[in-house]
Write a protein that holds these residues in place. Structure first.
Motif, PDB file in Angstrom:
ATOM      1  N   ASP A 183       5.421  -5.537   3.546  1.00 52.74           N
ATOM      2  CA  ASP A 183       5.678  -4.127   3.297  1.00 52.74           C
ATOM      3  C   ASP A 183       4.398  -3.377   3.651  1.00 52.74           C
ATOM      4  N   THR A 191       2.507   0.419   4.486  1.00 52.93           N
ATOM      5  CA  THR A 191       2.535   1.876   4.450  1.00 52.93           C
ATOM      6  C   THR A 191       1.313   2.402   5.195  1.00 52.93           C
ATOM      7  N   THR A 250       3.607   9.951   6.558  1.00 54.99           N
ATOM      8  CA  THR A 250       3.677   8.604   6.008  1.00 54.99           C
ATOM      9  C   THR A 250       4.707   7.798   6.778  1.00 54.99           C
ATOM     10  N   ARG A 274       6.331   4.000   6.842  1.00 60.02           N
ATOM     11  CA  ARG A 274       6.418   2.786   6.031  1.00 60.02           C
ATOM     12  C   ARG A 274       7.506   1.874   6.580  1.00 60.02           C
ATOM     13  N   SER A 287       9.301  -2.096   5.738  1.00 63.73           N
ATOM     14  CA  SER A 287       9.369  -3.357   5.010  1.00 63.73           C
ATOM     15  C   SER A 287      10.329  -4.261   5.758  1.00 63.73           C
ATOM     16  N   TYR A 293      10.781   3.972   6.866  1.00 59.68           N
ATOM     17  CA  TYR A 293      10.783   5.262   6.190  1.00 59.68           C
ATOM     18  C   TYR A 293       9.773   6.190   6.864  1.00 59.68           C
ATOM     19  N   GLN A 345      -1.810   0.454   3.540  1.00 57.45           N
ATOM     20  CA  GLN A 345      -1.662  -0.581   2.530  1.00 57.45           C
ATOM     21  C   GLN A 345      -0.723  -1.645   3.073  1.00 57.45           C
ATOM     22  N   GLU A 367       8.711  -5.271  -0.568  1.00 57.83           N
ATOM     23  CA  GLU A 367       9.139  -4.603  -1.798  1.00 57.83           C
ATOM     24  C   GLU A 367      10.142  -5.433  -2.583  1.00 57.83           C
ATOM     25  N   ASP A 388       4.653   5.137  -3.312  1.00 55.55           N
ATOM     26  CA  ASP A 388       3.600   5.550  -2.391  1.00 55.55           C
ATOM     27  C   ASP A 388       3.219   7.014  -2.543  1.00 55.55           C
TER      28      ASP A 388
END
Length: 462
Positions: A201, A203, A269, A271, A273, A282, A317, A322, A331
């Motif tokens: 995962d 971000t 952002t 992200r 996973s 995302y 990160q 998740e 986040d």
């Protein structure tokens, strides 16, 4: 992350918002426990049990506090005992209601000045069951990032340029990293060493003026753009996920793409996973892509890349996926972003009936804007019975659920023919009033108030 002598865990709230009981609290650096020889203290003495019960590796002994909020547990590892803490394990007692829901991890070198261990707050710690330890409370992947070009730190006044040749190692968490020369149009940042993870995962928070992307499950980082594995990125108005061919000069195949809906520049952002073959992508917290791909099933390195000299990374990160966590890290609660957090109120915007907010709003503490405090796993149910002759006969009527903190009607339904009603997935940390309107009796309402977790009238969803 550097090693430190002092570590502390601040408990912000328990599930029921009141008392706290723990059977164990253990600190780990990767898979090595580091708190066994440390001196453990608390700012508030337990009302029952002892602090020694939290480090005896026994789930049958415990320590309890009457109020969970702001209980602070402090570990002193002693002179020369500095470590980095990458994981916390909590041991439960007999009830979920007294288990910590929100906690903060911090470090200090002198026991006086404290700093947050990045990321800082953890919300939604999963109840592990009776007398059980959490499998994995915090699992950010430690390590340093490898910079394949010279970078500079924009968080320091004067934009200090790292005296780093390609291949040097600089920690990236908490910094704004930008290329130090406009002549460089492609640069990669990757972990020098990293635990092997098949499920990941990631971000990335980047100030986007070009095309940043995340590369993962790759086993090759070469010159220019040479890599293979999966690539998730923003470019040409789309967010996309692709995979490369298994050679030094890969051919990328787009798995899926969709417009990202962003414009201009700003802190965005990104992200992704991936668990097994299932991926989720995302953008600014909104799920844009989901599906499956089986091209690369194994573990591999992780990195980020930007294709221009004007974008920069605010934060990255990397953690285990998740779905494998017993902690849900939100986040939006701790990334630095220029995007405004929009929290519409029930009076200022038209929303679906029964909603208290337009979209999920992630936070690292109780939400003082909307009044939402818990995890949304509460349940209020009962039966409406007639109050005139024949008494206590099931009566079908209109039922409203009212939040007592501010009088907001958050749900409404008709009770069934047998009089039963069931409001599911409500804020479990609130107290409620149920209003039942009896139409055949001039709409006179029957009021049942003071419903809460403490008195058992608010239940927790299974």
């Amino acid at each position: 992350m550097a090693a430190h002598r002092y570590w502390r865990v601040k408990v912000v709230a328990a599930y029921a918002g009141g008392a706290l009981t723990l059977s164990e609290v253990q600190l780990f650096n990767e898979t090595t426990r580091v708190d066994a020889a440390a001196t453990l203290s608390s700012n508030v003495a337990p009302t029952s049990g002892t602090l020694a019960n939290l480090k005896d590796d026994s789930l049958t002994t415990e320590a309890s506090w009457a109020v969970a909020k702001d209980v602070v547990l402090v570990w002193d590892l002693g002179s020369g005992g500095d470590v980095d803490v990458t994981n916390i394990l909590f041991g439960s007692a007999d009830s979920r209601l007294v288990f910590p829901a929100v906690a903060v991890l911090q470090w200090s070198d002198d026991g006086a000045a404290w700093s947050d261990r990045y990321p800082t707050a953890f919300i939604g710690i999963k109840w592990p069951g009776v007398r059980t330890k959490t499998a994995n409370t915090m699992r950010a992947i430690p390590g340093q990032m490898r910079f394949d070009k010279d970078w500079r730190d924009l968080s320091i006044a004067g934009e200090t340029v790292f005296s780093s040749a390609p291949g040097s190692h600089v920690a990236v968490n908490g910094y704004r990293m930008q290329l130090s020369t406009a002549a460089v149009t492609d640069s990669k940042v990757r972990f020098a060493t990293m635990p092997s993870m098949a499920d990941v995962d990631i971000t990335l928070v980047a100030n986007v003026q070009g095309e940043p992307c995340v590369v993962f499950r790759t086993t090759y980082w070469g010159a220019a753009n040479d890599s293979y594995g999966y690539v998730v990125g923003l470019g040409a108005g789309n967010v996309y996920i692709s995979h490369g061919s298994n050679n030094a000069t890969p051919v990328y195949t787009t798995i899926a793409a969709t417009p990202h809906g962003l414009s201009g520049s700003g802190d965005w952002t990104l992200r992704v996973s991936m668990v097994g073959s299932t991926y989720k992508v995302y953008v600014n917290g909104v799920l844009k892509l989901t599906g499956t791909d089986t091209t690369f099933a194994g573990a591999g390195e992780v990195g980020v890349r930007t294709y221009n000299s004007t974008s920069y990374f605010n934060w990255i990160q990397v953690r285990e996926a998740e779905e494998t966590h017993s902690l849900i890290e939100l986040d939006a609660a701790y990334v630095r972003t220029s995007e405004l957090v929009r929290v519409p109120s029930a009076m200022s915007i038209v929303m679906p009936y029964g909603s208290t907010k337009a979209q999920p709003f992630f936070r690292a503490r109780p939400d003082y804007l909307t009044g939402v405090r818990g995890q949304g796993v509460g349940r209020v149910r009962g039966v409406t019975l007639d109050y005139v002759n024949p008494l206590n006969k099931p009566y079908r009527c209109r039922v409203r659920l009212v939040r007592e903190a501010d009088g907001l009607v958050i749900r409404e339904q008709w009770s069934a023919a047998d009089g039963s009603y069931d409001f599911q997935y409500v804020d479990e940390l609130q107290s409620y009033t149920v209003l039942a309107y009896y139409l055949d009796h001039g709409k006179r309402a029957v009021v049942t108030d003071g419903l809460s977790l403490a008195n058992g009238k608010v239940e927790l969803m299974p």
